[in-house]
Write a protein that holds these residues in place. Sequence first.
Motif, PDB file in Angstrom:
ATOM      1  N   GLU A   1       0.831  -1.215   0.000  1.00  0.00           N
ATOM      2  CA  GLU A   1       0.000   0.000   0.000  1.00  0.00           C
ATOM      3  C   GLU A   1       0.861   1.258   0.000  1.00  0.00           C
ATOM      4  N   ALA A   2       1.996   1.230  -0.706  1.00  0.00           N
ATOM      5  CA  ALA A   2       2.894   2.390  -0.725  1.00  0.00           C
ATOM      6  C   ALA A   2       2.180   3.634  -1.245  1.00  0.00           C
ATOM      7  N   THR A   3       1.386   3.485  -2.293  1.00  0.00           N
ATOM      8  CA  THR A   3       0.693   4.637  -2.873  1.00  0.00           C
ATOM      9  C   THR A   3      -0.293   5.242  -1.882  1.00  0.00           C
ATOM     10  N   GLY A   4      -1.072   4.415  -1.231  1.00  0.00           N
ATOM     11  CA  GLY A   4      -2.032   4.911  -0.251  1.00  0.00           C
ATOM     12  C   GLY A   4      -1.363   5.568   0.936  1.00  0.00           C
ATOM     13  N   LEU A   5      -0.251   4.981   1.406  1.00  0.00           N
ATOM     14  CA  LEU A   5       0.459   5.546   2.550  1.00  0.00           C
ATOM     15  C   LEU A   5       1.057   6.915   2.224  1.00  0.00           C
ATOM     16  N   LYS A   6       1.488   7.109   0.979  1.00  0.00           N
ATOM     17  CA  LYS A   6       2.021   8.421   0.590  1.00  0.00           C
ATOM     18  C   LYS A   6       0.977   9.512   0.741  1.00  0.00           C
ATOM     19  N   GLY A   7      -0.295   9.126   0.618  1.00  0.00           N
ATOM     20  CA  GLY A   7      -1.356  10.109   0.737  1.00  0.00           C
ATOM     21  C   GLY A   7      -1.792  10.371   2.161  1.00  0.00           C
ATOM     22  N   ILE A   8      -1.856   9.318   2.991  1.00  0.00           N
ATOM     23  CA  ILE A   8      -2.426   9.500   4.328  1.00  0.00           C
ATOM     24  C   ILE A   8      -1.399   9.825   5.410  1.00  0.00           C
ATOM     25  N   LEU A   9      -0.155   9.361   5.267  1.00  0.00           N
ATOM     26  CA  LEU A   9       0.824   9.613   6.327  1.00  0.00           C
ATOM     27  C   LEU A   9       1.114  11.105   6.525  1.00  0.00           C
ATOM     28  N   PRO A  10       1.285  11.904   5.466  1.00  0.00           N
ATOM     29  CA  PRO A  10       1.489  13.349   5.694  1.00  0.00           C
ATOM     30  C   PRO A  10       0.292  13.996   6.388  1.00  0.00           C
TER      31      PRO A  10
ATOM     32  N   LYS B   1       7.937  -0.040   2.907  1.00  0.00           N
ATOM     33  CA  LYS B   1       8.955   0.231   3.935  1.00  0.00           C
ATOM     34  C   LYS B   1       9.618   1.591   3.712  1.00  0.00           C
ATOM     35  N   ALA B   2       9.970   1.881   2.475  1.00  0.00           N
ATOM     36  CA  ALA B   2      10.639   3.149   2.179  1.00  0.00           C
ATOM     37  C   ALA B   2       9.735   4.333   2.484  1.00  0.00           C
ATOM     38  N   VAL B   3       8.466   4.230   2.144  1.00  0.00           N
ATOM     39  CA  VAL B   3       7.529   5.313   2.423  1.00  0.00           C
ATOM     40  C   VAL B   3       7.413   5.549   3.920  1.00  0.00           C
ATOM     41  N   CYS B   4       7.364   4.481   4.693  1.00  0.00           N
ATOM     42  CA  CYS B   4       7.273   4.621   6.151  1.00  0.00           C
ATOM     43  C   CYS B   4       8.509   5.286   6.732  1.00  0.00           C
ATOM     44  N   HIS B   5       9.678   4.893   6.235  1.00  0.00           N
ATOM     45  CA  HIS B   5      10.920   5.518   6.714  1.00  0.00           C
ATOM     46  C   HIS B   5      10.970   6.994   6.340  1.00  0.00           C
ATOM     47  N   ASP B   6      10.497   7.340   5.165  1.00  0.00           N
ATOM     48  CA  ASP B   6      10.520   8.733   4.714  1.00  0.00           C
ATOM     49  C   ASP B   6       9.649   9.624   5.608  1.00  0.00           C
ATOM     50  N   HIS B   7       8.585   9.066   6.166  1.00  0.00           N
ATOM     51  CA  HIS B   7       7.657   9.854   6.971  1.00  0.00           C
ATOM     52  C   HIS B   7       7.874   9.662   8.475  1.00  0.00           C
ATOM     53  N   GLY B   8       8.915   8.945   8.849  1.00  0.00           N
ATOM     54  CA  GLY B   8       9.295   8.837  10.243  1.00  0.00           C
ATOM     55  C   GLY B   8       8.289   8.147  11.148  1.00  0.00           C
ATOM     56  N   VAL B   9       7.567   7.161  10.623  1.00  0.00           N
ATOM     57  CA  VAL B   9       6.622   6.429  11.460  1.00  0.00           C
ATOM     58  C   VAL B   9       7.277   5.145  11.944  1.00  0.00           C
ATOM     59  N   ARG B  10       6.691   4.565  12.970  1.00  0.00           N
ATOM     60  CA  ARG B  10       7.206   3.313  13.510  1.00  0.00           C
ATOM     61  C   ARG B  10       6.771   2.170  12.598  1.00  0.00           C
ATOM     62  N   LEU B  11       7.720   1.375  12.140  1.00  0.00           N
ATOM     63  CA  LEU B  11       7.432   0.309  11.191  1.00  0.00           C
ATOM     64  C   LEU B  11       7.675  -1.052  11.833  1.00  0.00           C
ATOM     65  N   LEU B  12       6.656  -1.911  11.752  1.00  0.00           N
ATOM     66  CA  LEU B  12       6.765  -3.305  12.163  1.00  0.00           C
ATOM     67  C   LEU B  12       6.531  -4.160  10.926  1.00  0.00           C
ATOM     68  N   SER B  13       7.373  -5.165  10.712  1.00  0.00           N
ATOM     69  CA  SER B  13       7.289  -5.934   9.467  1.00  0.00           C
ATOM     70  C   SER B  13       7.093  -7.413   9.727  1.00  0.00           C
ATOM     71  N   HIS B  14       6.193  -8.013   8.964  1.00  0.00           N
ATOM     72  CA  HIS B  14       6.055  -9.468   8.931  1.00  0.00           C
ATOM     73  C   HIS B  14       6.966 -10.000   7.823  1.00  0.00           C
ATOM     74  N   PRO B  15       7.635 -11.119   8.043  1.00  0.00           N
ATOM     75  CA  PRO B  15       8.538 -11.652   7.018  1.00  0.00           C
ATOM     76  C   PRO B  15       7.805 -12.188   5.793  1.00  0.00           C
ATOM     77  N   TYR B  16       6.508 -12.468   5.947  1.00  0.00           N
ATOM     78  CA  TYR B  16       5.673 -12.942   4.838  1.00  0.00           C
ATOM     79  C   TYR B  16       4.233 -12.543   5.143  1.00  0.00           C
ATOM     80  N   PRO B  17       3.338 -12.507   4.154  1.00  0.00           N
ATOM     81  CA  PRO B  17       1.959 -12.094   4.413  1.00  0.00           C
ATOM     82  C   PRO B  17       1.240 -13.056   5.349  1.00  0.00           C
ATOM     83  N   LYS B  18       0.741 -12.516   6.457  1.00  0.00           N
ATOM     84  CA  LYS B  18       0.009 -13.319   7.434  1.00  0.00           C
ATOM     85  C   LYS B  18      -1.482 -13.009   7.446  1.00  0.00           C
ATOM     86  N   GLY B  19      -1.860 -11.872   6.891  1.00  0.00           N
ATOM     87  CA  GLY B  19      -3.265 -11.483   6.876  1.00  0.00           C
ATOM     88  C   GLY B  19      -3.496 -10.185   7.624  1.00  0.00           C
ATOM     89  N   ASN B  20      -4.597  -9.523   7.278  1.00  0.00           N
ATOM     90  CA  ASN B  20      -4.929  -8.239   7.885  1.00  0.00           C
ATOM     91  C   ASN B  20      -5.116  -8.356   9.392  1.00  0.00           C
TER      92      ASN B  20
END
Length: 297
Positions: free
Chosen positions: A18-27, A50-69
């Motif tokens: 959801e990089a595109t969506g995050l670029k819109g809502i994080l700012p 991941k890059a979008v989250c780092h650019d906007h300085g938010v706390r990022l938690l990552s799953h190593p593979y898709p686990k579900g919403n």
Amino acid sequence: MITDRFPLLTVVIPARNEATGLKGILPKLRELLADVEIVVVDDGSVDDTKAVCHDHGVRLLSHPYPKGNGAAIKTGARAAKGEVIIFMDADGQHKPEDITELLNKFYEGYDMVVGARQSGSQAGLHRAVANDVFSRFASWMVLQPIADLTSGFRVVRARRFRQFLYLLPNGFSYPTTITMSFFRAGYSVAYVPIHSPRRSSGASHIHPLRDGVRFLLIIIKIGTLFSPQRLFLPVSAGFFLTGVAYYGYTYLSTGRFTNMSALLFISAIFTFLVGIVSEQVSALHFKDIDTSDTEGP
């Protein structure tokens, strides 16, 4: 500023590609909630999330593979530092400016406030109809009106929410489970009408038929967990009335009581007794829910 009125907040956003969506809502979130913890849970994305989250300085938690919403929601809820958690989607369907309305309602004394999507907000007529049907069925199961069963835009009291983490599925039906759980536990739930624009990019990960069946099964599961007789009593009554009708038919036509009538009556009795036992078992669930703690903020 909103953070002066509503301290101790955490925003949790599950995201998968959801990089595109995050670029819109994080700012927008940073502008609205300057000092609030924002947690994005990356559910195995392969894009620039991941890059979008780092650019906007938010706390990022990552799953190593898709686990579900739902799994992402649980990860975010466990990690959140705030006493109040705001859950919202990353695809741009939830508008950050609506957060103030949800918080205003929440601080009237509710344990959870949900953004209820109004007409035109659903991504297609079939989803709107399905959500309405599921909401009506769930309302009957919990004996409370549910305006929007599947909305993922909500404000919750963190400690209340974490009491039900073990019930939440890893897929896309966490809103169904948590809504019914809150109602059956006697917690206060309110709805605030919102308009949710359709996603501007990317594809939904929800499969209507498969996830629709899952929603239905979860409604039955949670309803029977907290109020088994809401399911068992109608089934028992159905067996009994069918037995009475069949007995009346066979008595008038052949003048005797048949084995089928006996089977229907026995099924009615056993279903009713199973419902009673289930009610007693479900009562044990509440011993682990601390309803005596203070209300908090």
